[in-house]
Write a protein that holds these residues in place. Structure first.
Motif, PDB file in Angstrom:
ATOM      1  N   GLY A 124       0.826  -1.202   0.000  1.00 12.00           N
ATOM      2  CA  GLY A 124       0.000   0.000   0.000  1.00 12.00           C
ATOM      3  C   GLY A 124       0.856   1.246   0.000  1.00 12.00           C
ATOM      4  N   HIS A 125       0.428   2.263  -0.749  1.00  7.20           N
ATOM      5  CA  HIS A 125       1.149   3.536  -0.822  1.00  7.20           C
ATOM      6  C   HIS A 125       0.174   4.673  -0.544  1.00  7.20           C
ATOM      7  CE1 HIS A 125       4.651   1.595  -2.688  1.00  7.20           C
ATOM      8  NE2 HIS A 125       3.800   0.982  -3.501  1.00  7.20           N
ATOM      9  N   VAL A 126       0.370   5.398   0.544  1.00  5.50           N
ATOM     10  CA  VAL A 126      -0.459   6.569   0.832  1.00  5.50           C
ATOM     11  C   VAL A 126       0.354   7.831   0.632  1.00  5.50           C
ATOM     12  CG1 VAL A 126      -1.900   5.332   2.499  1.00  5.50           C
ATOM     13  CG2 VAL A 126       0.094   6.617   3.299  1.00  5.50           C
ATOM     14  N   CYS A 253     -13.812  14.008   6.738  1.00  9.39           N
ATOM     15  CA  CYS A 253     -12.733  15.002   6.728  1.00  9.39           C
ATOM     16  C   CYS A 253     -12.704  15.728   5.390  1.00  9.39           C
ATOM     17  CB  CYS A 253     -11.391  14.310   6.977  1.00  9.39           C
ATOM     18  SG  CYS A 253      -9.976  15.443   6.849  1.00  9.39           S
ATOM     19  N   PRO A 254     -12.765  17.052   5.385  1.00  4.05           N
ATOM     20  CA  PRO A 254     -12.749  17.791   4.121  1.00  4.05           C
ATOM     21  C   PRO A 254     -11.435  17.661   3.355  1.00  4.05           C
ATOM     22  CG  PRO A 254     -12.548  19.294   5.981  1.00  4.05           C
ATOM     23  CD  PRO A 254     -12.863  17.944   6.552  1.00  4.05           C
ATOM     24  N   HIS A 255     -10.413  17.170   4.025  1.00  5.05           N
ATOM     25  CA  HIS A 255      -9.103  17.016   3.376  1.00  5.05           C
ATOM     26  C   HIS A 255      -8.805  15.563   2.990  1.00  5.05           C
ATOM     27  CE1 HIS A 255      -8.527  21.140   4.658  1.00  5.05           C
ATOM     28  NE2 HIS A 255      -8.905  20.768   5.859  1.00  5.05           N
ATOM     29  N   GLY A 256      -9.740  14.670   3.263  1.00  9.78           N
ATOM     30  CA  GLY A 256      -9.605  13.299   2.813  1.00  9.78           C
ATOM     31  C   GLY A 256      -8.751  12.393   3.668  1.00  9.78           C
ATOM     32  N   CYS A 257      -8.400  12.821   4.885  1.00 13.82           N
ATOM     33  CA  CYS A 257      -7.571  11.967   5.744  1.00 13.82           C
ATOM     34  C   CYS A 257      -8.229  10.612   5.991  1.00 13.82           C
ATOM     35  CB  CYS A 257      -7.305  12.644   7.082  1.00 13.82           C
ATOM     36  SG  CYS A 257      -6.437  14.229   6.989  1.00 13.82           S
ATOM     37  N   ASP A 258      -9.562  10.627   6.144  1.00 11.89           N
ATOM     38  CA  ASP A 258     -10.284   9.398   6.446  1.00 11.89           C
ATOM     39  C   ASP A 258     -10.587   8.551   5.210  1.00 11.89           C
ATOM     40  OD1 ASP A 258     -12.093  11.176   5.380  1.00 11.89           O
ATOM     41  OD2 ASP A 258     -13.460  11.173   7.098  1.00 11.89           O
ATOM     42  N   ARG A 259     -10.036   8.981   4.062  1.00 10.22           N
ATOM     43  CA  ARG A 259     -10.185   8.218   2.818  1.00 10.22           C
ATOM     44  C   ARG A 259      -8.835   8.021   2.140  1.00 10.22           C
ATOM     45  NH1 ARG A 259     -13.705  12.098   3.358  1.00 10.22           N
ATOM     46  NH2 ARG A 259     -12.861  13.471   1.742  1.00 10.22           N
ATOM     47  N   LEU A 261      -6.863   5.614   1.973  1.00  9.30           N
ATOM     48  CA  LEU A 261      -6.594   4.311   1.351  1.00  9.30           C
ATOM     49  C   LEU A 261      -7.443   4.038   0.109  1.00  9.30           C
ATOM     50  CD1 LEU A 261      -6.301   2.029   4.524  1.00  9.30           C
ATOM     51  CD2 LEU A 261      -4.444   3.007   3.158  1.00  9.30           C
ATOM     52  N   ASP A 262      -8.211   5.000  -0.335  1.00 10.61           N
ATOM     53  CA  ASP A 262      -9.116   4.771  -1.461  1.00 10.61           C
ATOM     54  C   ASP A 262      -8.417   4.159  -2.674  1.00 10.61           C
ATOM     55  OD1 ASP A 262     -11.431   5.490  -0.205  1.00 10.61           O
ATOM     56  OD2 ASP A 262     -11.647   7.431  -1.205  1.00 10.61           O
ATOM     57  N   PHE A 263      -7.213   4.634  -2.970  1.00 12.42           N
ATOM     58  CA  PHE A 263      -6.491   4.149  -4.150  1.00 12.42           C
ATOM     59  C   PHE A 263      -5.083   3.682  -3.790  1.00 12.42           C
ATOM     60  CE2 PHE A 263      -9.420   7.577  -5.369  1.00 12.42           C
ATOM     61  CZ  PHE A 263     -10.283   6.864  -6.189  1.00 12.42           C
ATOM     62  N   ALA A 264      -4.907   3.290  -2.520  1.00 11.83           N
ATOM     63  CA  ALA A 264      -3.554   2.998  -2.035  1.00 11.83           C
ATOM     64  C   ALA A 264      -3.119   1.547  -2.197  1.00 11.83           C
ATOM     65  CB  ALA A 264      -3.439   3.390  -0.562  1.00 11.83           C
ATOM     66  N   ILE A 265      -4.059   0.601  -2.182  1.00 11.70           N
ATOM     67  CA  ILE A 265      -3.702  -0.814  -2.182  1.00 11.70           C
ATOM     68  C   ILE A 265      -3.345  -1.260  -3.598  1.00 11.70           C
ATOM     69  CG2 ILE A 265      -4.402  -3.136  -1.514  1.00 11.70           C
ATOM     70  CD1 ILE A 265      -4.266  -1.093   0.785  1.00 11.70           C
ATOM     71  N   MET A 266      -2.120  -1.780  -3.758  1.00  8.44           N
ATOM     72  CA  MET A 266      -1.616  -2.143  -5.080  1.00  8.44           C
ATOM     73  C   MET A 266      -1.700  -3.643  -5.372  1.00  8.44           C
ATOM     74  SD  MET A 266      -0.912   0.862  -6.008  1.00  8.44           S
ATOM     75  CE  MET A 266      -0.144   0.518  -7.599  1.00  8.44           C
ATOM     76  N   THR A 267      -1.651  -4.466  -4.357  1.00  4.67           N
ATOM     77  CA  THR A 267      -1.601  -5.916  -4.552  1.00  4.67           C
ATOM     78  C   THR A 267      -2.952  -6.455  -5.006  1.00  4.67           C
ATOM     79  OG1 THR A 267       0.076  -6.048  -2.814  1.00  4.67           O
ATOM     80  CG2 THR A 267      -0.985  -8.103  -3.468  1.00  4.67           C
ATOM     81  N   ALA A 268      -2.935  -7.254  -6.046  1.00  2.00           N
ATOM     82  CA  ALA A 268      -4.168  -7.842  -6.563  1.00  2.00           C
ATOM     83  C   ALA A 268      -4.827  -8.705  -5.489  1.00  2.00           C
ATOM     84  CB  ALA A 268      -3.865  -8.695  -7.799  1.00  2.00           C
ATOM     85  N   PRO A 269      -6.165  -8.726  -5.446  1.00  2.00           N
ATOM     86  CA  PRO A 269      -6.865  -9.484  -4.407  1.00  2.00           C
ATOM     87  C   PRO A 269      -6.429 -10.936  -4.300  1.00  2.00           C
ATOM     88  CG  PRO A 269      -8.404  -8.038  -5.526  1.00  2.00           C
ATOM     89  CD  PRO A 269      -7.099  -7.938  -6.271  1.00  2.00           C
ATOM     90  N   ASP A 270      -6.168 -11.591  -5.429  1.00  2.00           N
ATOM     91  CA  ASP A 270      -5.807 -13.006  -5.370  1.00  2.00           C
ATOM     92  C   ASP A 270      -4.361 -13.236  -4.975  1.00  2.00           C
ATOM     93  OD1 ASP A 270      -4.846 -11.964  -7.761  1.00  2.00           O
ATOM     94  OD2 ASP A 270      -5.054 -13.866  -8.836  1.00  2.00           O
ATOM     95  N   LYS A 271      -3.596 -12.171  -4.824  1.00  2.00           N
ATOM     96  CA  LYS A 271      -2.191 -12.287  -4.434  1.00  2.00           C
ATOM     97  C   LYS A 271      -1.942 -11.809  -3.002  1.00  2.00           C
ATOM     98  CE  LYS A 271      -0.743 -13.670  -8.513  1.00  2.00           C
ATOM     99  NZ  LYS A 271      -0.223 -15.038  -8.719  1.00  2.00           N
ATOM    100  N   ARG A 272      -2.979 -11.415  -2.315  1.00  4.39           N
ATOM    101  CA  ARG A 272      -2.816 -10.864  -0.970  1.00  4.39           C
ATOM    102  C   ARG A 272      -2.602 -11.965   0.052  1.00  4.39           C
ATOM    103  NH1 ARG A 272      -7.760  -6.424  -1.555  1.00  4.39           N
ATOM    104  NH2 ARG A 272      -6.693  -5.164  -3.158  1.00  4.39           N
TER     105      ARG A 272
END
Length: 291
Positions: A124-126, A253-259, A261-272
């Motif tokens: 994951g990359h935030v 949060c208006p700055h998105g702190c609570d979101r 991880l929306d696009f952070a997870i890189m590993t495919a579901p079947d590889k987790r």
């Protein structure tokens, strides 16, 4: 949703008058044992959780603080907003001992700490381009200003490994980089809070001028302790004003702190990795299917 304020700092910060139904609770995490039990209670109708960063009696060094366990434990308790209060040295003449700085940037020079909840099996990359929450930082600034404290809005925090203080050459170098304060504990704390989708604000209490100042010389631990004692009441008063400023209910949060991880997870579901996925149930359950 309900606001739950988490405060990470020195042992004295939880001694706040008016805290209702105080209770020390133990929180188990898959990342190990937190620094200490966590004091829960309510202040002005808002739930609060106080975590002594070094443990009561100061048993953890900056390196051995279990940062991942601490953040995970706060997340499991339902904390939405984390305020870090920590002692720091100053690189700026105008940021004097006794002043408070609401930090907005970090340079991470630590090297002996686990810095992420993610890894092999779930990458994951935030973004930590803006590592603190402006809304929460503004509340901390307002609380201190209302109390008449000497507050500084914004500052870059140099996080060093420690436990030794800086050499004179290091102190001069960090000043030349544009750093404003130096401490040992806000990293990887701020990074982990972002990974856990928690709003995070950092309030630095200036205790000394590090070693660069020609009139102050090397850091004197006795002077630091004296200044810390003088600041303790101010820090408690600042924290005590936050429930009224933040309110019992909060919008996203208006700055998105609570979101974060929306696009952070890189590993495919079947590889987790199932083992790592299980450990991420609290911090990343929202995006991994556990919450």
């Amino acid at each position: 949703m309900d606001t739950v304020i988490g405060v990470i700092g020195g042992s004295g910060l939880y001694e706040i008058a008016g805290l209702e139904a105080p209770e020390w609770v133990s929180v188990a995490t898959p990342w190990g044992t937190p620094s200490d039990q966590i004091l829960t209670g309510r202040l002005d109708g808002v739930a609060m959780a106080f975590l002594p960063r070094h443990g009561r009696g100061h048993v953890h060094s900056p390196t051995t603080v279990p940062y991942r366990a601490n953040i995970d434990a706060l997340k499991r308790l339902g904390v939405t907003d984390v305020i870090s209060v920590s002692a720091c040295g100053s690189f700026r003449e105008e940021m004097a001992p006794g002043d408070f700085v609401v930090v907005d940037q970090f340079i991470d020079r630590t090297f002996a700490r686990e810095k992420s909840f993610f890894g092999t099996g779930c990458v994951g990359h935030v973004s930590v381009a803006h590592p603190v929450c402006p809304r929460l930082s503004a509340a901390c600034l307002a609380a201190g200003t209302d109390l008449g404290l000497r507050m500084h809005q914004g500052g870059t925090y140099l996080a060093m490994e420690g436990p030794q203080f800086s050499t004179l050459a290091e102190s001069r170098m960090y000043r030349s980089w544009g750093c404003d304060v130096i401490g040992m504990t806000n990293m990887p704390e701020a990074k982990l809070a972002r990974e856990a989708e928690l709003c995070y604000a950092s309030v630095a209490m200036i205790t000394d001028y590090d070693s660069w100042h020609p009139d102050h010389g090397a850091v004197d631990i006795t002077q630091i302790i004296k200044t810390l004692g003088q600041n303790a009441d101010h820090a408690r008063s600042l924290v005590a004003r936050l429930p009224a400023l933040l309110g019992a209910k909060r919008a996203p949060c208006p700055h998105g702190c609570d979101r974060a991880l929306d696009f952070a997870i890189m590993t495919a579901p079947d590889k987790r990795d199932p083992g790592l996925m299980a450990k991420l149930d609290a911090v990343a359950g929202r995006v991994l299917g556990g919450g």
